[in-house]
Design a protein around this motif. Sequence first.
Motif, PDB file in Angstrom:
ATOM      1  N   ASP A  70       1.239  -0.894  -0.217  1.00  0.00           N
ATOM      2  CA  ASP A  70      -0.200   0.423  -0.231  1.00  0.00           C
ATOM      3  C   ASP A  70       0.563   1.141  -0.291  1.00  0.00           C
ATOM      4  N   ASP A 113      -4.210   2.290  -4.816  1.00  0.00           N
ATOM      5  CA  ASP A 113      -2.557   2.115  -4.437  1.00  0.00           C
ATOM      6  C   ASP A 113      -2.396   1.110  -4.053  1.00  0.00           C
ATOM      7  N   GLU A 114      -3.027  -0.020  -3.879  1.00  0.00           N
ATOM      8  CA  GLU A 114      -3.069  -0.914  -3.473  1.00  0.00           C
ATOM      9  C   GLU A 114      -2.434  -2.719  -4.370  1.00  0.00           C
ATOM     10  N   ASP A 177      -2.596  -8.551   4.701  1.00  0.00           N
ATOM     11  CA  ASP A 177      -2.376  -6.490   5.018  1.00  0.00           C
ATOM     12  C   ASP A 177      -2.429  -5.989   6.223  1.00  0.00           C
ATOM     13  N   ARG A 181      -0.588  -3.109   7.167  1.00  0.00           N
ATOM     14  CA  ARG A 181      -0.840  -2.373   8.211  1.00  0.00           C
ATOM     15  C   ARG A 181      -0.116  -1.897   9.438  1.00  0.00           C
ATOM     16  N   LYS A 184       3.199  -0.333   8.301  1.00  0.00           N
ATOM     17  CA  LYS A 184       2.735   1.396   8.192  1.00  0.00           C
ATOM     18  C   LYS A 184       2.827   2.304   8.825  1.00  0.00           C
TER      19      LYS A 184
END
Length: 194
Positions: A70, A113-114, A177, A181, A184
């Motif tokens: 991402d 944007d993934e 994912d 995350r 991120k």
Amino acid sequence: MKVSKSHTMMVVLQQELIRAQEAARQWQILAMTDDLTGLYNRRMIYELDKEIGERRNLTLSREVALLFIDLDDFGKINKDFGDDVGDEALRLVGKTIRENIRCEDIAIRKGGDEFVIILIGCTENLANGSVGSRLHLMLNGGLYLNHSNISIPIRGSMGVFDYNDDITPFQNLKHADELMRAQKKARKAAKAAA
């Protein structure tokens, strides 16, 4: 030797069938391709079990690693420079992904944007040491888009997960994912602390 009308008709029908099958294959490719990046689009996610199975058979390997990417602050690129520059950034990411994977791997623009990358014959550890490390370096400051004499950094977060056949492709994506995350969140915390 005289050719019968029925034989001629049969040959014509066979040729038409071959052309129709080829056209159907071309339409299927178009339906599964993201027109901006040239990668597969999110429709491929519904075909992952089948596609992974076929590619495993070709490589004779059961191992599969899933990478979920991402882009960080992508909305800022669109806001500051416009959607056309954002599109160019997505094209650059798609090109970078294609250049860093093998033909047996699968690259998907999931949406926005993934991005999802399926590495056939690869474990999470191997992915982190090879393709993952190259992509991580690029998404951590090594990838730039030049626009109007401005160098725009393209950064992203990535989660890497060993594909699990006992759960659905969507559950596998969810795990990758979640790992992305977490990365991120750690990156944002480190940036705020600096």
